[in-house]
Design a protein around this motif. Structure first.
Motif, PDB file in Angstrom:
ATOM      1  N   VAL A  27       0.862  -1.175   0.000  1.00 27.71           N
ATOM      2  CA  VAL A  27       0.000   0.000   0.000  1.00 27.71           C
ATOM      3  C   VAL A  27       0.901   1.227   0.000  1.00 27.71           C
ATOM      4  CG1 VAL A  27      -1.769   1.281   1.262  1.00 27.71           C
ATOM      5  CG2 VAL A  27      -1.769  -1.223   1.318  1.00 27.71           C
ATOM      6  N   SER A  28       0.647   2.144  -0.931  1.00 34.51           N
ATOM      7  CA  SER A  28       1.429   3.385  -0.949  1.00 34.51           C
ATOM      8  C   SER A  28       0.509   4.574  -1.174  1.00 34.51           C
ATOM      9  CB  SER A  28       2.504   3.322  -2.042  1.00 34.51           C
ATOM     10  OG  SER A  28       1.910   3.190  -3.312  1.00 34.51           O
ATOM     11  N   GLY A  29       0.960   5.727  -0.717  1.00 33.88           N
ATOM     12  CA  GLY A  29       0.248   6.981  -0.932  1.00 33.88           C
ATOM     13  C   GLY A  29      -1.130   7.058  -0.304  1.00 33.88           C
ATOM     14  N   ALA A  30      -1.371   6.307   0.767  1.00 33.51           N
ATOM     15  CA  ALA A  30      -2.701   6.294   1.385  1.00 33.51           C
ATOM     16  C   ALA A  30      -3.014   7.628   2.052  1.00 33.51           C
ATOM     17  CB  ALA A  30      -2.793   5.165   2.405  1.00 33.51           C
ATOM     18  N   TRP A  31      -4.255   8.081   1.877  1.00 34.12           N
ATOM     19  CA  TRP A  31      -4.742   9.271   2.568  1.00 34.12           C
ATOM     20  C   TRP A  31      -6.268   9.277   2.552  1.00 34.12           C
ATOM     21  CZ3 TRP A  31      -7.163  13.677   0.108  1.00 34.12           C
ATOM     22  CH2 TRP A  31      -7.286  13.559  -1.282  1.00 34.12           C
ATOM     23  N   ALA A  32      -6.859  10.002   3.480  1.00 30.62           N
ATOM     24  CA  ALA A  32      -8.310  10.175   3.533  1.00 30.62           C
ATOM     25  C   ALA A  32      -8.587  11.671   3.467  1.00 30.62           C
ATOM     26  CB  ALA A  32      -8.881   9.586   4.820  1.00 30.62           C
ATOM     27  N   ARG A  33      -9.660  12.030   2.767  1.00 33.42           N
ATOM     28  CA  ARG A  33     -10.000  13.454   2.600  1.00 33.42           C
ATOM     29  C   ARG A  33     -10.622  14.004   3.884  1.00 33.42           C
ATOM     30  NH1 ARG A  33     -10.029  16.106  -1.908  1.00 33.42           N
ATOM     31  NH2 ARG A  33     -10.540  14.330  -3.249  1.00 33.42           N
ATOM     32  N   ALA A  34     -10.109  15.147   4.329  1.00 30.77           N
ATOM     33  CA  ALA A  34     -10.635  15.839   5.510  1.00 30.77           C
ATOM     34  C   ALA A  34     -12.070  16.292   5.253  1.00 30.77           C
ATOM     35  CB  ALA A  34      -9.751  17.036   5.852  1.00 30.77           C
ATOM     36  N   THR A  35     -12.838  16.397   6.322  1.00 29.38           N
ATOM     37  CA  THR A  35     -14.232  16.838   6.214  1.00 29.38           C
ATOM     38  C   THR A  35     -14.445  18.113   7.011  1.00 29.38           C
ATOM     39  OG1 THR A  35     -14.901  15.555   8.153  1.00 29.38           O
ATOM     40  CG2 THR A  35     -15.069  14.463   5.995  1.00 29.38           C
ATOM     41  N   VAL A  36     -15.601  18.706   6.820  1.00 28.40           N
ATOM     42  CA  VAL A  36     -16.023  19.845   7.624  1.00 28.40           C
ATOM     43  C   VAL A  36     -17.101  19.369   8.591  1.00 28.40           C
ATOM     44  CG1 VAL A  36     -15.453  21.560   5.862  1.00 28.40           C
ATOM     45  CG2 VAL A  36     -17.747  20.559   5.914  1.00 28.40           C
ATOM     46  N   GLN A  37     -17.354  20.142   9.621  1.00 26.51           N
ATOM     47  CA  GLN A  37     -18.356  19.783  10.620  1.00 26.51           C
ATOM     48  C   GLN A  37     -19.688  19.471   9.934  1.00 26.51           C
ATOM     49  OE1 GLN A  37     -17.444  19.575  13.890  1.00 26.51           O
ATOM     50  NE2 GLN A  37     -19.425  18.696  14.337  1.00 26.51           N
ATOM     51  N   GLY A  38     -20.289  18.345  10.315  1.00 31.68           N
ATOM     52  CA  GLY A  38     -21.585  17.957   9.768  1.00 31.68           C
ATOM     53  C   GLY A  38     -21.505  17.103   8.505  1.00 31.68           C
ATOM     54  N   LEU A 112     -17.450  10.997  13.279  1.00 30.18           N
ATOM     55  CA  LEU A 112     -16.749  12.201  13.717  1.00 30.18           C
ATOM     56  C   LEU A 112     -16.139  12.871  12.483  1.00 30.18           C
ATOM     57  CD1 LEU A 112     -13.403  11.315  13.751  1.00 30.18           C
ATOM     58  CD2 LEU A 112     -14.336   9.939  15.588  1.00 30.18           C
ATOM     59  N   PRO A 113     -15.845  14.164  12.585  1.00 33.05           N
ATOM     60  CA  PRO A 113     -15.190  14.826  11.454  1.00 33.05           C
ATOM     61  C   PRO A 113     -13.779  14.269  11.259  1.00 33.05           C
ATOM     62  CG  PRO A 113     -16.065  16.430  13.020  1.00 33.05           C
ATOM     63  CD  PRO A 113     -16.163  15.089  13.661  1.00 33.05           C
ATOM     64  N   LEU A 114     -13.359  14.161  10.006  1.00 34.85           N
ATOM     65  CA  LEU A 114     -11.988  13.747   9.710  1.00 34.85           C
ATOM     66  C   LEU A 114     -11.155  15.017   9.626  1.00 34.85           C
ATOM     67  CD1 LEU A 114     -12.571  10.972   6.993  1.00 34.85           C
ATOM     68  CD2 LEU A 114     -12.641  10.804   9.494  1.00 34.85           C
ATOM     69  N   ARG A 115     -10.340  15.233  10.643  1.00 38.59           N
ATOM     70  CA  ARG A 115      -9.568  16.476  10.747  1.00 38.59           C
ATOM     71  C   ARG A 115      -8.194  16.335  10.097  1.00 38.59           C
ATOM     72  NH1 ARG A 115     -13.018  19.410  13.229  1.00 38.59           N
ATOM     73  NH2 ARG A 115     -14.025  18.861  15.188  1.00 38.59           N
ATOM     74  N   LYS A 116      -7.828  17.378   9.351  1.00 40.86           N
ATOM     75  CA  LYS A 116      -6.522  17.429   8.696  1.00 40.86           C
ATOM     76  C   LYS A 116      -5.416  17.193   9.729  1.00 40.86           C
ATOM     77  CE  LYS A 116      -3.632  20.391   5.915  1.00 40.86           C
ATOM     78  NZ  LYS A 116      -2.936  21.603   6.092  1.00 40.86           N
ATOM     79  N   VAL A 140      -4.186   5.725   8.348  1.00 38.30           N
ATOM     80  CA  VAL A 140      -4.227   6.553   7.147  1.00 38.30           C
ATOM     81  C   VAL A 140      -4.244   8.030   7.536  1.00 38.30           C
ATOM     82  CG1 VAL A 140      -5.602   7.088   5.100  1.00 38.30           C
ATOM     83  CG2 VAL A 140      -5.439   4.729   5.922  1.00 38.30           C
ATOM     84  N   PRO A 141      -3.303   8.827   6.990  1.00 34.85           N
ATOM     85  CA  PRO A 141      -3.303  10.255   7.288  1.00 34.85           C
ATOM     86  C   PRO A 141      -4.495  10.953   6.633  1.00 34.85           C
ATOM     87  CG  PRO A 141      -1.566   9.718   5.715  1.00 34.85           C
ATOM     88  CD  PRO A 141      -2.195   8.428   6.132  1.00 34.85           C
ATOM     89  N   VAL A 142      -5.028  11.939   7.331  1.00 34.32           N
ATOM     90  CA  VAL A 142      -6.137  12.744   6.826  1.00 34.32           C
ATOM     91  C   VAL A 142      -5.552  14.045   6.293  1.00 34.32           C
ATOM     92  CG1 VAL A 142      -8.289  13.932   7.424  1.00 34.32           C
ATOM     93  CG2 VAL A 142      -7.740  11.708   8.480  1.00 34.32           C
ATOM     94  N   ALA A 143      -5.959  14.406   5.077  1.00 39.16           N
ATOM     95  CA  ALA A 143      -5.431  15.609   4.427  1.00 39.16           C
ATOM     96  C   ALA A 143      -6.519  16.245   3.566  1.00 39.16           C
ATOM     97  CB  ALA A 143      -4.219  15.233   3.553  1.00 39.16           C
ATOM     98  N   THR A 144      -6.258  17.455   3.097  1.00 35.82           N
ATOM     99  CA  THR A 144      -7.202  18.120   2.198  1.00 35.82           C
ATOM    100  C   THR A 144      -6.928  17.775   0.740  1.00 35.82           C
ATOM    101  OG1 THR A 144      -5.809  20.089   2.219  1.00 35.82           O
ATOM    102  CG2 THR A 144      -7.655  20.037   3.768  1.00 35.82           C
TER     103      THR A 144
END
Length: 152
Positions: A27-38, A112-116, A140-144
């Motif tokens: 697995v390479s380059g894994a990331w999850a997209r950050a979210t906003v409240q709600g 929960l929100p996914l925070r950067k 997995v790191p969370v990023a924008t």
């Protein structure tokens, strides 16, 4: 006595080799997209390279009520997104991208929100050609946006 040693050796080999299957998928380059409240859904992305042909059959995380492998594609003038049925094929030695515009991990009913700059646990479940299932645990790191190549 010889047959008992053979049975023990065979059982030991099966026990040791089953967990190693997950190590045959890089697995390479894994990331999850950050979210906003709600926001109740997001995606996780990565590149998977299997040493032997296998399938990604399930995904799990405690941060979402539902985690599925989805495919996004154009059908005429309409973009569609749906869960992949039966698992995502990972051909031996070929990188398969899970990206925002194709196959990806869909995280729904977020708890929960996914925070950067945080991480989320993600479990990938694989099944090999013989039907043997294995798991690979990730943080997995969370990023924008996607991380730059060569950076963690």
């Amino acid at each position: 006595m010889k047959s008992l040693k053979f049975v023990i050796a065979t059982l030991l080999a099966a026990t040791v080799s089953a967990p190693l299957l997950a190590q045959t998928v890089d697995v390479s380059g894994a990331w999850a997209r950050a979210t906003v409240q709600g926001q109740k859904a997001s995606g996780a992305f990565m590149q998977l390279t299997a040493k032997e042909g296998t399938r990604l059959v399930a995904v799990a995380t405690p941060v979402a009520g539902v985690a599925e492998v989805h495919e996004m594609k154009m059908e005429g003038d309409v973009m569609t997104m749906r869960a992949v049925q039966g698992g995502l094929e990972l051909p031996a030695g070929k990188a398969v991208a899970l990206s925002p515009s194709g196959y990806h991990v869909m995280l729904m009913d977020l708890k929960l929100p996914l925070r950067k700059d945080t991480t989320i646990p993600l479990t990938l479940v694989f099944k090999d050609a013989k039907g043997v299932e294995s798991k690979k645990e990730l943080l997995v790191p969370v990023a924008t946006s996607a991380p730059m190549p060569g950076k963690p």
